[in-house]
Structure formats: structure tokens, C-alpha cells
Enzyme design. Structure first.
Site, PDB file in Angstrom:
ATOM      1  N   GLU A  63      44.249  39.147  30.748  1.00 51.45           N
ATOM      2  CA  GLU A  63      44.083  40.237  31.695  1.00 51.45           C
ATOM      3  C   GLU A  63      45.167  40.286  32.666  1.00 51.45           C
ATOM      4  O   GLU A  63      45.879  39.193  33.228  1.00 51.45           O
ATOM      5  CB  GLU A  63      42.845  39.888  32.766  1.00 51.45           C
ATOM      6  CG  GLU A  63      42.563  41.073  33.727  1.00 51.45           C
ATOM      7  CD  GLU A  63      41.327  40.971  34.393  1.00 51.45           C
ATOM      8  OE1 GLU A  63      40.576  42.021  34.993  1.00 51.45           O
ATOM      9  OE2 GLU A  63      40.747  39.808  34.735  1.00 51.45           O
ATOM     10  N   TYR A 108      39.491  37.056  45.454  1.00 48.44           N
ATOM     11  CA  TYR A 108      40.678  37.189  46.325  1.00 48.44           C
ATOM     12  C   TYR A 108      40.202  36.845  47.450  1.00 48.44           C
ATOM     13  O   TYR A 108      40.312  37.199  48.591  1.00 48.44           O
ATOM     14  CB  TYR A 108      41.369  38.648  46.195  1.00 48.44           C
ATOM     15  CG  TYR A 108      41.766  39.030  45.016  1.00 48.44           C
ATOM     16  CD1 TYR A 108      43.238  38.586  44.798  1.00 48.44           C
ATOM     17  CD2 TYR A 108      41.336  39.974  44.371  1.00 48.44           C
ATOM     18  CE1 TYR A 108      43.740  39.061  43.754  1.00 48.44           C
ATOM     19  CE2 TYR A 108      41.854  40.273  43.156  1.00 48.44           C
ATOM     20  CZ  TYR A 108      43.145  39.812  42.678  1.00 48.44           C
ATOM     21  OH  TYR A 108      43.842  40.412  41.629  1.00 48.44           O
ATOM     22  N   ASP A 130      43.164  47.371  40.478  1.00 50.54           N
ATOM     23  CA  ASP A 130      43.784  45.817  40.630  1.00 50.54           C
ATOM     24  C   ASP A 130      44.059  45.287  39.335  1.00 50.54           C
ATOM     25  O   ASP A 130      45.218  44.674  39.026  1.00 50.54           O
ATOM     26  CB  ASP A 130      42.814  44.832  41.489  1.00 50.54           C
ATOM     27  CG  ASP A 130      43.142  43.598  41.192  1.00 50.54           C
ATOM     28  OD1 ASP A 130      44.322  43.110  42.034  1.00 50.54           O
ATOM     29  OD2 ASP A 130      42.769  42.764  40.732  1.00 50.54           O
ATOM     30  N   ASP A 150      39.663  45.854  35.650  1.00 52.35           N
ATOM     31  CA  ASP A 150      38.631  46.318  36.099  1.00 52.35           C
ATOM     32  C   ASP A 150      38.893  47.646  36.979  1.00 52.35           C
ATOM     33  O   ASP A 150      40.049  47.950  36.968  1.00 52.35           O
ATOM     34  CB  ASP A 150      37.644  45.283  36.873  1.00 52.35           C
ATOM     35  CG  ASP A 150      38.456  44.707  37.992  1.00 52.35           C
ATOM     36  OD1 ASP A 150      39.414  45.328  38.517  1.00 52.35           O
ATOM     37  OD2 ASP A 150      37.988  43.678  38.390  1.00 52.35           O
TER      38      ASP A 150
END
Length: 611
Positions: free
Chosen positions: A562, A315, A165, A168
Site C-alpha cells: 500500500e 493516524y 490518503d 482506500d
């Protein structure tokens, strides 16, 4: 005695003695009367004329006989002249052009949006999980996650593949499915541009990598972590995906209309992309119909993330009615099945999703909220096909709401705050704003192309007319901000420009490829070190600046540095809509190729009357 010349000239008188004179002597002794050499004009009678005035011999034309064709010397001469002329003027330059070294004119250089697009697509290569192809394009990535799904009900096929995703190593299906839907949508609308810049095959390969994985299962996510956990997992450990050696749990949900609806959208949209591959397209359609039926099952209607500590903090889904509309619309375009357009325009869905209430946050497209995209997709149906009753009322309201959404993007109407540097704050100044900015730029640019295709010059925001140039300028200004036109003078897309983030929050990019296998905690030093990442994760769009246009290039501050799969999908879509490579405008008709005629065909004419 008699004259020797009866018809003129000198007269010779000769007698009988002359008979003894030879002809040769006569010739030598002949004397010419000079008067006889002067022109004499005698009137001759018809008899004389018939004897002396025969027709004058005309000059004979000379011909060349070439067997079956005879032509005059003059014609042959001019034919040869014409042949030589043609040789010099036509054939010789052609021969020279073919034999001399060719100097090709330089192609038009790609614009900045094309350059950024080509880089943004590479981010997906860097996020791949599973057994990678040799030409993956990211030399510091290797095979990973090859044991995913083992020990579960999915052990036969496994859960190998898909995409990680973000920074990570978790594979979250909800944002992954949204990313695949966005990529497919951009290809359907702008295939000609992808082909022009040589990225069409690359992009559909990326889509297939995602949809192949999604077809394995739709009701799970692989990997994950709990907030504050000290057990080795995707957040606690800092390892490149190739080095993962901790257990990767599979999260299985038995209900989740939102996840199933997004999965249906992703598979249905991809089926349109892959229509040239009939077998695979049908497989995708079948999968989409199956998961949408799951979403509509009365016993499954709850959020997929509800109560799941591995998913909800990251999410969390707030509704599933937007996915009902979104998934049904894509299934209608993929299949032409009228039941899906009835669902997409079902008044109850708009009521429960609050689509028509003018709530500003619901005008912001994200992995959680599909309403603005679904309504724009249905507005496309109204603009180009105008189906009329019984869908017109809902389509008209969705169209009006779409235009209100576009109006909300303009600073002059004060719906959203803006930074001083020119970025719209669609998430109200909270972290990681750029994914929302990129999505809005895509919707705005796409709506401009829809209206341009129908020669509509603009739309109204209340009493004010807004030209399409103004809306396009909004889209370009926001993408330009992402690419470096901001107070930091920094590109937030890694590898684009000369100044971009060097400390991206990403395990694979920050861990060196030194043939050392770092343990779960052994990789922490690469997380905490102040040096730049040993690998640039090209094309990654980071979270972005704060509400004061400030950015901290710090690896441990994931809010700034990120990247995410869903964010990059929106960036790719926006960039391809704005690039001028391959021309401008959309593919107006391909998306409707499965949609049946909207009106019944005319009946056949009656048979001819017979007495």
C-alpha cells in the site's frame, strides 16, 4: 649665316636661299645628326634653367567622386575587397545557418532521480478527490466525492476536493497537511530544479489542490472506517472512488493542537511558494495564523485523534509540541512576525517535546513526529542569518541535536539496525519502512546542501569528523535501495524500472475501467484476484520490504503493497534534493524574504555643526 639651334643637338647652316624652301620640304629633307641623339651634358646658366627646367609633372592620382565623399581608386578597391571578404566570412555562414535545416544538439538526458521524481509526482494526480481537470494525467481516474461534506455545518462550501490518503478512499487531514508541507518545503529549497525538469507548475498545482481543500476546514476528516466493521465504509467496501455509493461521515473535532499546528505549517509554507500570487498568499497566511491560534488555545490542547475510532487506529498523534515548533517556524518565515520565532525557540516547547534528550525515535521524521524537520529548519536560520541573542542558545542546541540526528543515520554508530541489503530500519523492523527511509534521505541531503552553501566541509560525530560526501552517500544509498538496488532487485516505485509491484493495494488501480459500476462487495473479486492490477498507479511508493529485505507482491497484504500520500511526499522531496538536473544546491534566500532585518538600522548621521 647662323645656327638654327642655339641650345644643342644638330646644327643646320642655312643661307638666304633657304627662304624659298617651304617648311614641308625642310621637313622631308632634314637629316639628323646621330651624335645629337646621344646624351649630352650641358651646363646651363640660371636663365637657361628657368626657361627649360620647369618642375616635372607628378603622376596624378585618380579619384572617384561619390557625391559627399571622394576617395581614391585604390582605397575604393580595398574597401570593396574588405566588403566581399566580410560577406564571405561573416554574412554567408550566418545566412546559411538561418536557412539550412537546424540539427539541435540532444539535451542532456535526465538522471535516474529526475525520472523517478516525475513519476512520483503523478501519484498525487491519481489520489485526487473532487472534480478533476481534463488533463489530470491519469486516464482511469474520474470525478469522485462530489457529495463530501453535505449534511454538515460545512454544507455551504462542502468538503469536495483534497486527496485520498492511500489505497482506500479516506481523506485524512493530518497526513495530508504534512504531505503538503513537505511538497512546499521542497519547492522553496529547489525551485530551480523543478523548473529545469519542467515540473514546477505541476508541483505547485498539486500543492494548491491540497491547500484549497485545507482552507475549507481544518478540524475534520472525511470518510473513514472502524476496524472490524461490516457496515459499508472506506475499508469494508472495495470500490474505485468514482463508484462510492455509501455514506461518507465527516469526523469533526473541537480540539486538536497537533492537527491545527500541522495545518498552520502547511498553509504557511504554501504561502511562501505562492508569493507571486499576492492575494492567494495572503489568504494562506491568514488561514495559517487562524489555525495556529486555535492550536495555542488552552482549551484545545489535546490530540485530535484521542478517542476517535475512525482516526486513532490509523493516524494517531502522540504529541503536539513538535507541531507547535514546526508551525511557528513556518509562520515566522511566512510573515516575519517576531512572536512566532519566540514561540519556535520557547524552551518550554523543547522540554515538553523532549527534543533535546537524544531519544533515537525522535530523530525519525514522520507524519507524527516533526521534531527533526523543525530543528533542521531552525538550524537553517542560525546558519544563514545568525540572529544571536536572545535566540542563540536554543538555536545552538537545536543545531547540535540536528547533527546528532545525522550521526544516528550512520551504521557505524549502531543507533538503528540495518538490513543485510543496506536499508536503515528507522521504524525498528515494523511494516511500511520506506516512508521513514525517504524522509531521512531528504533531511540528510538537505543538510549537506545547507553546509555546502556556507562552505562548511562537514561536522563531528563525537571525536570523528564526517565529511559531507559521507552524509550524501547515506542519502543516495537509501534512495537507490528504494529504486531497485536491493536484494529483491525490485523498484518499490511503481512504473520505475522494469521490475516493480504489480499488485498494489489500491482500490482505483485494481478495479478495471470496463463501464461497470461495482457494488461495495462486488469489488471484492478485484481485491482478491491474483492477476496484476489492470492499472499501474505510476509513481506510487509502496510500503516496502520486511526487515529481511523480502517483499511479497500481494494486493491483500497492505503492509507490503500500500502506498501513502505522506510517504510519497517524502520521496518527492528526497528525489529533487538528489537530482543533478537544474544544478546543485538550494535557494538560500527566498525563504527569508519576509524576515525583517535582525538588527536595528544605523541612526542617521547628526546634522552638520553650525557656529
Amino acid at each position: 649665316m647662323h645656327s638654327a639651334n642655339h641650345w644643342g643637338g644638330s646644327l643646320e647652316i642655312y643661307n638666304g636661299s633657304a627662304e624659298s624652301t617651304t617648311d614641308d620640304e625642310k621637313s622631308r629633307n632634314m637629316e639628323w645628326d646621330k651624335a645629337a641623339l646621344q646624351p649630352q651634358h650641358h651646363h646651363l646658366d640660371e636663365t637657361q634653367q628657368s626657361w627649360l627646367l620647369y618642375p616635372q609633372e607628378t603622376k596624378k592620382k585618380k579619384y572617384v567622386d561619390m557625391g559627399c565623399v571622394a576617395c581614391s581608386h585604390k582605397a575604393l578597391k580595398w574597401t570593396l575587397y574588405a566588403f566581399v571578404f566580410a560577406l564571405l566570412v561573416i554574412a554567408l555562414p550566418t545566412i546559411l545557418a538561418e536557412t539550412l535545416p537546424k540539427h539541435k544538439s540532444k539535451p542532456t538526458p535526465p538522471d535516474n532521480y529526475t525520472i523517478a521524481l516525475q513519476k512520483a509526482l503523478l501519484f498525487f494526480n491519481a489520489q485526487k478527490s473532487g472534480k478533476l481537470h481534463k488533463n489530470n494525467g491519469i486516464p482511469w481516474r474520474g470525478d469522485s466525492g462530489l457529495q463530501d461534506g453535505n449534511g454538515t455545518d460545512f454544507s455551504k462550501a462542502g468538503l469536495v476536493g483534497g486527496y485520498y490518503d492511500a489505497g482506500d478512499n479516506t481523506k485524512f487531514h493530518f497526513p495530508m497537511a504534512f504531505a503538503m508541507t513537505m511538497l512546499s518545503w521542497s519547492v522553496i529549497e529547489y525551485r530551480q530544479k523543478y523548473e529545469a525538469i519542467g515540473e514546477y507548475q505541476h508541483t505547485i498545482d498539486l500543492i494548491r489542490w491540497g491547500t484549497d481543500y485545507l482552507l475549507l476546514t481544518f478540524n475534520s476528516s472525511v470518510g473513514g472506517s472502524r476496524n472490524g466493521s461490516t457496515i459499508p465504509d472506506d475499508h469494508y467496501c472495495w470500490q474505485g472512488p468514482e463508484d462510492m455509493d455509501y455514506p461518507r461521515p465527516t469526523q469533526v473535532v473541537n480540539s486538536g493542537a497537533d492537527l491545527a499546528g500541522e495545518m498552520a505549517a502547511a498553509l504557511a509554507a504554501a504561502s511562501i511558494v505562492f508569493r507571486d500570487d499576492e492575494a492567494y498568499s495572503k489568504k494562506l497566511v491568514k488561514g495559517a495564523a487562524t489555525v495556529y491560534a486555535f492550536a495555542r488555545d488552552g482549551g484545545r490542547r489535546r490530540a485530535y485523534s484521542s478517542g476517535n475510532d475512525y482516526i486513532q487506529p490509523y493516524y494517531n498523534s502522540t504529541s503536539y509540541y513538535d507541531e507547535y515548533i514546526w508551525g511557528a517556524t513556518w509562520l515566522y518565515y511566512a510573515t516575519g512576525n517576531i512572536s512566532y520565532i519566540r514561540l519556535a525557540t520557547e524552551p518550554g516547547f523543547s522540554k515538553h517535546s523532549k527534543a533535546l534528550l537524544g531519544i533515537p525515535d525522535l530523530s525519525v521524521l514522520s507524519w507524527d513526529n516533526k521534531l527533526p524537520a523543525a530543528m533542521l529548519l531552525l538550524t537553517r536560520y542560525r546558519i544563514f542569518l545568525n540572529p544571536g541573542y536572545p535566540y542563540e542558545e536554543m538555536l545552538r542546541m537545536y543545531h547540535n541535536t540536528t547533527e546528532r540526528n545525522m550521526c544516528s543515520y550512520f551504521q557505524q554508530f549502531n543507533v538503528f539496525n540495518w538490513t543485510k541489503g543496506g536499508m536503515i530500519q528507522l521504524n525498528h523492523g515494523r511494516p511500511q519502512p520506506l516512508q521513514y527511509v525517504a524522509n531521512a534521505a531528504f533531511l540528510a541531503s538537505l543538510y549537506v546542501d545547507y553546509l555546502n552553501a556556507t562552505r562548511v566541509p562537514g561536522f563531528n560525530c563525537g571525536p570523528q569528523f564526517i565529511s559531507l560526501d559521507v552524509l550524501r552517500n547515506f542519502a543516495t544509498s537509501q534512495i537507490n535501495y528504494i529504486l531497485g538496488d536491493n536484494p529483491m532487485k525490485m523498484s518499490y516505485v511503481v512504473g520505475y524500472g522494469t521490475k516493480f509491484p504489480r499488485h498494489v493495494h489500491h482500490r482505483g488501480a485494481s478495479t478495471p475501467s470496463d463501464n461497470v459500476r461495482y457494488s461495495c462487495t462486488g469489488g471484492w473479486k478485484w481485491r482478491d484476484i491474483s492477476k496484476p492490477n489492470p492499472h499501474n498507479i505510476t509513481g506510487a511508493m509502496v510500503g516496502g520490504p520486511d526487515r529481511f529485505d523480502q517483499f511479497r507482491d500481494v494486493r491483500t497484504n497492505y503492509n507490503f503493497t500500500e502506498p501513502t500520500l505522506a510517504g510519497n511526499a517524502g520521496l518527492v522531496a528526497a528525489l529533487v534534493s538528489l537530482t543533478s538536473s537544474g544544478g546543485i544546491g538550494i535557494d538560500k534566500n527566498s525563504i527569508f524574504s519576509a524576515v525583517p532585518p535582525l538588527y536595528p538600522p544605523s541612526p542617521p548621521p547628526p546634522p552638520a555643526w553650525k557656529p
